[in-house]
Design an enzyme around this catalytic site. Structure first.
Site, PDB file in Angstrom:
ATOM      1  CB  CYS A   1      35.043  36.589  30.764  1.00  0.00           C
ATOM      2  SG  CYS A   1      35.102  36.656  28.975  1.00  0.00           S
TER       3      CYS A   1
ATOM      4  CG  ASN B   1      32.119  33.393  26.260  1.00  0.00           C
ATOM      5  OD1 ASN B   1      31.796  34.224  27.106  1.00  0.00           O
ATOM      6  ND2 ASN B   1      33.376  33.064  26.022  1.00  0.00           N
TER       7      ASN B   1
ATOM      8  CG  HIS C   1      33.424  32.525  31.767  1.00  0.00           C
ATOM      9  ND1 HIS C   1      32.314  33.267  31.402  1.00  0.00           N
ATOM     10  CD2 HIS C   1      34.350  32.732  30.793  1.00  0.00           C
ATOM     11  CE1 HIS C   1      32.570  33.901  30.267  1.00  0.00           C
ATOM     12  NE2 HIS C   1      33.787  33.590  29.873  1.00  0.00           N
TER      13      HIS C   1
HETATM   14  O1  UT7 Z   1      35.400  34.022  27.431  1.00  0.00           O
HETATM   15  C1  UT7 Z   1      36.649  34.536  27.140  1.00  0.00           C
HETATM   16  C2  UT7 Z   1      37.669  33.475  27.149  1.00  0.00           C
HETATM   17  N1  UT7 Z   1      37.624  32.735  25.900  1.00  0.00           N
HETATM   18  C3  UT7 Z   1      37.724  31.421  25.895  1.00  0.00           C
HETATM   19  O2  UT7 Z   1      37.779  30.803  26.935  1.00  0.00           O
HETATM   20  C4  UT7 Z   1      37.846  30.716  24.552  1.00  0.00           C
HETATM   21  C5  UT7 Z   1      38.906  29.630  24.612  1.00  0.00           C
HETATM   22  N2  UT7 Z   1      39.147  29.000  23.297  1.00  0.00           N
HETATM   23  C6  UT7 Z   1      38.246  28.197  22.697  1.00  0.00           C
HETATM   24  O3  UT7 Z   1      37.186  27.956  23.229  1.00  0.00           O
HETATM   25  C7  UT7 Z   1      38.630  27.534  21.409  1.00  0.00           C
HETATM   26  O4  UT7 Z   1      39.998  27.854  21.132  1.00  0.00           O
HETATM   27  C8  UT7 Z   1      37.754  27.950  20.174  1.00  0.00           C
HETATM   28  C9  UT7 Z   1      36.384  27.313  20.297  1.00  0.00           C
HETATM   29  C10 UT7 Z   1      37.616  29.443  20.133  1.00  0.00           C
HETATM   30  C11 UT7 Z   1      38.378  27.459  18.886  1.00  0.00           C
HETATM   31  O5  UT7 Z   1      38.582  26.029  18.959  1.00  0.00           O
HETATM   32  P1  UT7 Z   1      40.001  25.412  18.575  1.00  0.00           P
HETATM   33  O6  UT7 Z   1      39.930  23.970  18.779  1.00  0.00           O
HETATM   34  O7  UT7 Z   1      41.044  26.154  19.378  1.00  0.00           O
HETATM   35  O8  UT7 Z   1      40.077  25.752  17.050  1.00  0.00           O
HETATM   36  P2  UT7 Z   1      41.246  26.416  16.199  1.00  0.00           P
HETATM   37  O9  UT7 Z   1      41.051  27.878  16.130  1.00  0.00           O
HETATM   38  O10 UT7 Z   1      42.585  25.902  16.625  1.00  0.00           O
HETATM   39  O11 UT7 Z   1      40.955  25.801  14.772  1.00  0.00           O
HETATM   40  C12 UT7 Z   1      41.050  24.374  14.530  1.00  0.00           C
HETATM   41  C13 UT7 Z   1      40.540  24.120  13.122  1.00  0.00           C
HETATM   42  C14 UT7 Z   1      41.192  25.005  12.064  1.00  0.00           C
HETATM   43  O12 UT7 Z   1      41.238  24.275  10.856  1.00  0.00           O
HETATM   44  P3  UT7 Z   1      42.591  23.533  10.384  1.00  0.00           P
HETATM   45  O13 UT7 Z   1      43.609  24.627  10.276  1.00  0.00           O
HETATM   46  O14 UT7 Z   1      42.902  22.549  11.456  1.00  0.00           O
HETATM   47  O15 UT7 Z   1      42.188  22.929   9.081  1.00  0.00           O
HETATM   48  C15 UT7 Z   1      40.237  26.143  11.918  1.00  0.00           C
HETATM   49  O16 UT7 Z   1      40.328  26.764  10.663  1.00  0.00           O
HETATM   50  O17 UT7 Z   1      39.135  24.408  13.062  1.00  0.00           O
HETATM   51  C16 UT7 Z   1      38.898  25.422  12.077  1.00  0.00           C
HETATM   52  N3  UT7 Z   1      37.851  26.290  12.587  1.00  0.00           N
HETATM   53  C17 UT7 Z   1      36.571  26.149  12.261  1.00  0.00           C
HETATM   54  N4  UT7 Z   1      35.947  25.310  11.437  1.00  0.00           N
HETATM   55  C18 UT7 Z   1      34.616  25.433  11.322  1.00  0.00           C
HETATM   56  C19 UT7 Z   1      37.979  27.302  13.451  1.00  0.00           C
HETATM   57  N5  UT7 Z   1      36.785  27.844  13.706  1.00  0.00           N
HETATM   58  C20 UT7 Z   1      35.889  27.146  12.967  1.00  0.00           C
HETATM   59  C21 UT7 Z   1      34.507  27.233  12.799  1.00  0.00           C
HETATM   60  N6  UT7 Z   1      33.907  26.343  11.982  1.00  0.00           N
HETATM   61  N7  UT7 Z   1      33.756  28.146  13.458  1.00  0.00           N
END
Ligand code: UT7
Length: 327
Positions: free
Chosen positions: A110, A282, A252
């Site tokens: 990125c 993104n 970004h």
């Molecule tokens: O550009 C390159 C650099 N990349 C970035 O900067 C990305 C940085 N990270 C992020 O933006 C975030 O970590 C994400 C948006 C990718 C994910 O958000 P998060 O708050 O870190 O979610 P998570 O993966 O920790 O998941 C939290 C919960 C989980 O459920 P439980 O275990 O708490 O019940 C996941 O299963 O949200 C659930 N989950 C979703 N639910 C519905 C994860 N993805 C989804 C989804 N829809 N798409």
């Protein structure tokens, strides 16, 4: 410093996919995606290729600059999702736009577009009358696992380009790397070499080129927030300015919540942060050049405006730059 931006261009795929469209193919919802990322829709490649988008955005940038392809001295393309492993995207584009200068790609994920600026800066110091095409392009839809909802929902495809010419626009650029091959990666498979592992890769299948993109979202989130705040503070100082002097921040477009963190931690008015994540998602290395082109074409910038750029991604890489808009 060494160069000014004399032209911008960008091209996004025509296919729009909303959060509701994604909810048709995976277990997610518009509510989750919007509240966790700020994204409403993204562009995903359909019939066109990422090379097509790079060619179109490059031609638009050249037209905006009033520069012929044959006048270019160098083409640098920042991408990790080219259509070919080799030759580079930049070589293919060089031929398709009718340029005859050296051309190469860089892999810094990125942050790649700003990494390319640093390379261009050095080139201009040696050859001040150069014209350089810098492209950021990504087709992350080819690389993500569409069964991995926590990664697939944030990405989109697109390309953006700038033509750089002699000038004093760039005031500072700074790159940072914290090597980490587990937080955000896609790997080559082992291939089918008959002299290793019986010619099968780790999945037991012969051949294959790359694994899907794997992202430890929260680890990358923490890196993003801390590097963006640190890089913006440092780059302003490096340019001999104060944060108050910044007219616009072009961050970004990874996740609106990352930008909101920076807004809450830095003494800069929220309206100074420009964004398009809601409808572009993104787009990795393409995010900043697309954002820059869209706001430039809307007439957002006036001569003398100070723009601050910040990016971060797989590597882990981060970069920041200060540029005075003098186009
Ligand atoms: O550009 C390159 C650099 N990349 C970035 O900067 C990305 C940085 N990270 C992020 O933006 C975030 O970590 C994400 C948006 C990718 C994910 O958000 P998060 O708050 O870190 O979610 P998570 O993966 O920790 O998941 C939290 C919960 C989980 O459920 P439980 O275990 O708490 O019940 C996941 O299963 O949200 C659930 N989950 C979703 N639910 C519905 C994860 N993805 C989804 C989804 N829809 N798409």
């Amino acid at each position: 410093m060494s160069f000014s931006i004399i032209g911008t261009g960008s091209k996004s795929p025509s296919q729009i996919k909303t959060n509701d469209d994604l909810a048709q193919v995976m277990d997610t919802s518009d509510e989750w995606i919007q509240s966790k990322t700020g994204i409403r829709e993204r562009r995903i490649l359909g019939e066109e290729t990422i090379t097509d988008l790079v060619v179109e955005s490059s031609l638009l940038a050249l037209e905006d600059a009033g520069v012929q392809a044959k006048e270019l001295d160098l083409i640098i393309c920042a991408t990790v999702t080219s259509d070919y492993i080799t030759p580079s995207m930049a070589c293919i584009v060089q031929r398709r736009i009718g340029a005859n200068c050296p051309a190469f790609d860089i892999s810094a994920a990125c942050a790649g577009f700003l990494y390319a600026w640093d390379i261009a800066d050095g080139y201009f110091i040696r050859k001040p009358d150069s014209k350089i095409l810098v492209v950021g392009a990504e087709a992350v839809s080819k690389l993500v696992d569409w069964n991995d909802r926590s990664t697939a929902v944030i990405f989109g495809d697109g390309a953006g380009a700038v033509v750089l010419g002699r000038g004093e626009g760039l005031k500072a650029v700074k790159l940072n790397t914290r090597g980490d091959e587990t937080a955000l990666y896609a790997k080559y498979k082992k291939g089918n070499c008959p002299f290793r592992d019986n010619g099968v890769d780790e999945t037991g299948q012969p051949g294959g080129h790359a694994t899907f993109l794997h992202m430890e979202g929260q680890r990358v989130f923490q890196f993003a927030v801390s590097s963006m705040c640190r890089d913006l503070k440092n780059i302003v100082k490096q340019a001999g300015l104060e944060l108050d002097n910044v007219d616009y921040v072009l961050p970004h477009q990874a996740n609106q919540r990352i930008i909101d963190y920076a807004i809450s931690r830095l003494p800069l008015a929220p309206e100074k942060y420009l964004g398009n994540i809601a409808y572009r998602g993104n787009t990795s290395a393409a995010a900043i050049p697309i954002l820059l082109d869209e706001f430039a074409k809307q007439g957002q910038f006036k001569k003398g405006d100070i723009l601050a750029f910040s990016s971060f991604g797989a590597g882990l890489t981060s970069a920041a730059a200060i540029l005075e808009w003098d186009k």
